[in-house]
Design a protein around this motif. Structure first.
Motif: not given
Length: 165
Positions: A53-82
């Motif tokens: 039920r989730f979709s991206m409607t504009r752009g692509e998130a940047g990703w940081f693999q914070s652990s083996e089982i979790v990644r965190r998405g953010f905007c590469r331009d402004c840094g907002t955690p998403l």
């Protein structure tokens, strides 16, 4: 035919936007140290969005693999955690502050409380002020409003507007 709830959100600059159809589950505040660092804040408010039920409607998130089982998405331009993405889960977590209407989803629980700051319970006792009060007052508010590059809290056909350099 039932009408499903739709949530939209995105980053501060508007480069990344997303949409969730249906219910956001388990809205909570996570106080764990990893979420504190990822948010650059004392806690991270999150809610589950089913992947289908989730979709991206504009752009692509940047990703940081914070652990083996979790990644965190953010905007590469402004840094907002998403996003908080537990890779094996059937959902992705969206940050509640990135919703277009963050007041629409109230947290119902707290997690990672072993890392909650000890003075956190005293926040309600701190002095309060409006955004246009303080050292720079109304003048600051006027300058910010006149030069605001923050994406509005709704979907747009394009961003930034053509009249902003």
């Amino acid at each position: 035919m039932s009408i499903s709830r739709i949530y939209t959100g995105g980053c501060q600059c508007g480069a990344v936007r997303y949409r969730v159809e249906g219910t956001l589950g388990d809205p909570h505040l996570c106080h764990c140290r990893m979420c504190q660092k990822a948010a650059g804040n004392y806690f991270l408010p999150l809610a589950n969005a089913p992947r289908d039920r989730f979709s991206m409607t504009r752009g692509e998130a940047g990703w940081f693999q914070s652990s083996e089982i979790v990644r965190r998405g953010f905007c590469r331009d402004c840094g907002t955690p998403l996003f908080y993405d537990a890779l094996a889960a059937d959902h992705i977590n969206v940050t509640l502050g990135s919703l277009d209407d963050p007041d629409d989803v109230r947290p119902i629980a707290q997690a990672g409380v072993e890392s909650r700051l000890v003075w956190f319970a005293q926040l309600a006792k701190l002095p309060e002020s409006e955004s246009d009060e303080g050292e720079f007052g109304e003048a600051r508010h006027i300058v910010v409003r006149a030069s605001n590059r923050q994406h509005p809290d709704y979907d747009t056909d394009h961003w930034p507007p053509e009249d902003i350099p």
